[in-house]
Design an enzyme around this catalytic site. Structure first.
Site, PDB file in Angstrom:
ATOM      1  N   ASP A 124       0.861  -1.200   0.000  1.00  0.00           N
ATOM      2  CA  ASP A 124       0.000   0.000   0.000  1.00  0.00           C
ATOM      3  C   ASP A 124       0.894   1.246   0.000  1.00  0.00           C
ATOM      4  O   ASP A 124       2.124   1.139   0.109  1.00  0.00           O
ATOM      5  CB  ASP A 124      -0.934  -0.005   1.231  1.00  0.00           C
ATOM      6  CG  ASP A 124      -1.969   1.120   1.200  1.00  0.00           C
ATOM      7  OD1 ASP A 124      -2.317   1.593   0.099  1.00  0.00           O
ATOM      8  OD2 ASP A 124      -2.434   1.536   2.278  1.00  0.00           O
ATOM      9  N   SER A 125       0.267   2.401  -0.086  1.00  0.00           N
ATOM     10  CA  SER A 125       1.011   3.663  -0.011  1.00  0.00           C
ATOM     11  C   SER A 125       1.381   3.998   1.432  1.00  0.00           C
ATOM     12  O   SER A 125       2.286   4.774   1.691  1.00  0.00           O
ATOM     13  CB  SER A 125       0.134   4.792  -0.540  1.00  0.00           C
ATOM     14  OG  SER A 125      -1.056   4.850   0.248  1.00  0.00           O
TER      15      SER A 125
ATOM     16  N   CYS B 262      -4.532  -1.695  -1.885  1.00  0.00           N
ATOM     17  CA  CYS B 262      -4.762  -0.267  -2.110  1.00  0.00           C
ATOM     18  C   CYS B 262      -5.759  -0.136  -3.249  1.00  0.00           C
ATOM     19  O   CYS B 262      -5.474  -0.562  -4.372  1.00  0.00           O
ATOM     20  CB  CYS B 262      -3.434   0.404  -2.474  1.00  0.00           C
ATOM     21  SG  CYS B 262      -3.597   2.122  -2.966  1.00  0.00           S
TER      22      CYS B 262
ATOM     23  N   GLU C 278      -3.685   7.266   9.297  1.00  0.00           N
ATOM     24  CA  GLU C 278      -2.223   7.252   9.515  1.00  0.00           C
ATOM     25  C   GLU C 278      -1.914   7.759  10.936  1.00  0.00           C
ATOM     26  O   GLU C 278      -1.074   7.205  11.638  1.00  0.00           O
ATOM     27  CB  GLU C 278      -1.516   8.158   8.495  1.00  0.00           C
ATOM     28  CG  GLU C 278      -1.525   7.643   7.071  1.00  0.00           C
ATOM     29  CD  GLU C 278      -0.482   6.558   6.794  1.00  0.00           C
ATOM     30  OE1 GLU C 278       0.545   6.500   7.474  1.00  0.00           O
ATOM     31  OE2 GLU C 278      -0.727   5.752   5.866  1.00  0.00           O
TER      32      GLU C 278
ATOM     33  N   CYS D 188     -11.301   2.544   0.631  1.00  0.00           N
ATOM     34  CA  CYS D 188      -9.869   2.807   0.803  1.00  0.00           C
ATOM     35  C   CYS D 188      -9.451   1.934   1.971  1.00  0.00           C
ATOM     36  O   CYS D 188     -10.157   1.885   2.996  1.00  0.00           O
ATOM     37  CB  CYS D 188      -9.642   4.283   1.119  1.00  0.00           C
ATOM     38  SG  CYS D 188      -7.977   4.647   1.707  1.00  0.00           S
TER      39      CYS D 188
ATOM     40  N   HIS E 112      -7.342   2.253   4.154  1.00  0.00           N
ATOM     41  CA  HIS E 112      -7.071   2.954   5.418  1.00  0.00           C
ATOM     42  C   HIS E 112      -8.321   3.002   6.317  1.00  0.00           C
ATOM     43  O   HIS E 112      -8.200   3.095   7.535  1.00  0.00           O
ATOM     44  CB  HIS E 112      -6.633   4.402   5.152  1.00  0.00           C
ATOM     45  CG  HIS E 112      -5.183   4.545   4.805  1.00  0.00           C
ATOM     46  ND1 HIS E 112      -4.656   4.164   3.591  1.00  0.00           N
ATOM     47  CD2 HIS E 112      -4.139   5.032   5.532  1.00  0.00           C
ATOM     48  CE1 HIS E 112      -3.354   4.433   3.580  1.00  0.00           C
ATOM     49  NE2 HIS E 112      -3.020   4.962   4.744  1.00  0.00           N
TER      50      HIS E 112
HETATM   51  N1  DGL Z   1      -4.948   2.919   1.075  1.00  0.00           N
HETATM   52  C1  DGL Z   1      -5.146   3.438  -0.209  1.00  0.00           C
HETATM   53  C2  DGL Z   1      -6.408   2.992  -0.877  1.00  0.00           C
HETATM   54  O1  DGL Z   1      -6.925   1.938  -0.554  1.00  0.00           O
HETATM   55  C3  DGL Z   1      -4.659   4.791  -0.651  1.00  0.00           C
HETATM   56  C4  DGL Z   1      -4.430   5.901   0.292  1.00  0.00           C
HETATM   57  C5  DGL Z   1      -3.637   7.028  -0.348  1.00  0.00           C
HETATM   58  O2  DGL Z   1      -2.409   6.918  -0.396  1.00  0.00           O
HETATM   59  O3  DGL Z   1      -4.234   8.006  -0.845  1.00  0.00           O
HETATM   60  O4  DGL Z   1      -6.912   3.618  -1.752  1.00  0.00           O
END
Ligand code: DGL
Length: 266
Positions: A13-14, A77, A154, A185, A187
């Protein structure tokens, strides 16, 4: 007696969002080895230009695979999965699993309307709009792209509690008009209880974590095994902010402290 060899799952992931997917896979297949890699140098992906994103994901995955034995890749992600999967799969000879917003299950649960909460990039992608056309033709899908929500997850993983007042402000466009929310997402499952608190108990929250875990299990053809107590690797493309707070949290999830992975980008 030959020693049992355990497969390795690479999760990408990012940022820390993919850890929500790791938790689902790890609880289904606790016997496996895990490597988690996050491209924090280019975070947030939700605001990145498409070609840059594709190049970065490919560079992170290939660098990691060159240096570690990996049996399956999970792009945990949504923002990356909606554009990177075809080229990534074409270049690798191991399975690649992606995660995309769970519109289909949401549509079968909704009576009123669906809220898709994702990154600004995911809500504008043609892939997402096609998902909605194909899997929710009769239920309205209200889309909300929010990078601030990604930041809040985060922060939570560094010990900072979510500000409920701020979250309420951000989610206001959906409050009262939806009965199902898609956490589009990775996150967002990390702040699921806070999102539920704001949207209200009558709103069902849907994410893709469990489905991804089942897909990994199916592809690896494994039964649930015994947790072995090994520490897993977590790698980042840049020094993470509030590294020690983060290390404390990921330590509890079964990882050694975060290590740096140098990503060669041309
Ligand atoms: N966790 C990521 C997603 O599922 C991306 C979050 C990001 O870096 O903008 O889209």
């Amino acid at each position: 007696m030959t020693e049992q060899v355990y497969k390795t799952v690479l999760i990408f992931d990012s940022g820390v969002g993919g850890l929500s997917v790791y938790q689902e896979i790890q609880s289904l297949l606790p016997q496996l080895n895990y490597i988690y890699i996050f491209d924090n140098q280019a975070y947030p992906y939700g605001e990145l230009e498409q070609n840059t994103l594709i190049k970065r994901v490919e560079a992170c995955i290939t660098t990691c695979i060159e240096n570690n034995p990996v049996d399956i890749v999970v792009i945990a992600c949504n923002t990356a999965s909606t554009i990177v999967l075809p080229s990534l799969r074409a270049g690798l000879d191991i399975p690649v699993v992606g995660v995309v917003p769970a519109i289909k299950p949401a549509s079968s649960l909704a009576n009123k309307a669906i809220g898709l909460i994702a990154t600004p990039a995911t809500v504008t992608r043609e892939y997402t709009h096609e998902l909605v056309r194909n899997f929710s033709p009769n239920k309205n899908v209200e889309m909300l792209g929010l990078t601030r929500l990604v930041d809040m997850a985060e922060e939570k993983l560094r010990g900072k509690p979510v500000d409920i007042q701020e979250l309420t402000q951000l989610l206001t466009p959906l409050i009262g008009i939806i009965d199902v929310a898609v956490l589009g997402c990775t996150h967002f499952p990390l702040i699921k209880s806070e999102i539920a608190q704001v949207l209200g108990s009558e709103v069902i929250l849907v994410d893709s974590g469990k489905a991804i875990a089942r897909r990994v299990q199916q592809l690896l053809q494994l039964e649930t095994g015994e947790e072995r107590g090994v520490k897993h690797k977590i790698l980042s493309s840049a020094l993470p902010w509030q590294e020690s707070a983060l290390n404390e949290k990921v330590g509890k999830m079964g990882f050694s402290p975060v290590q740096n992975l140098v990503i060669p980008l041309t």
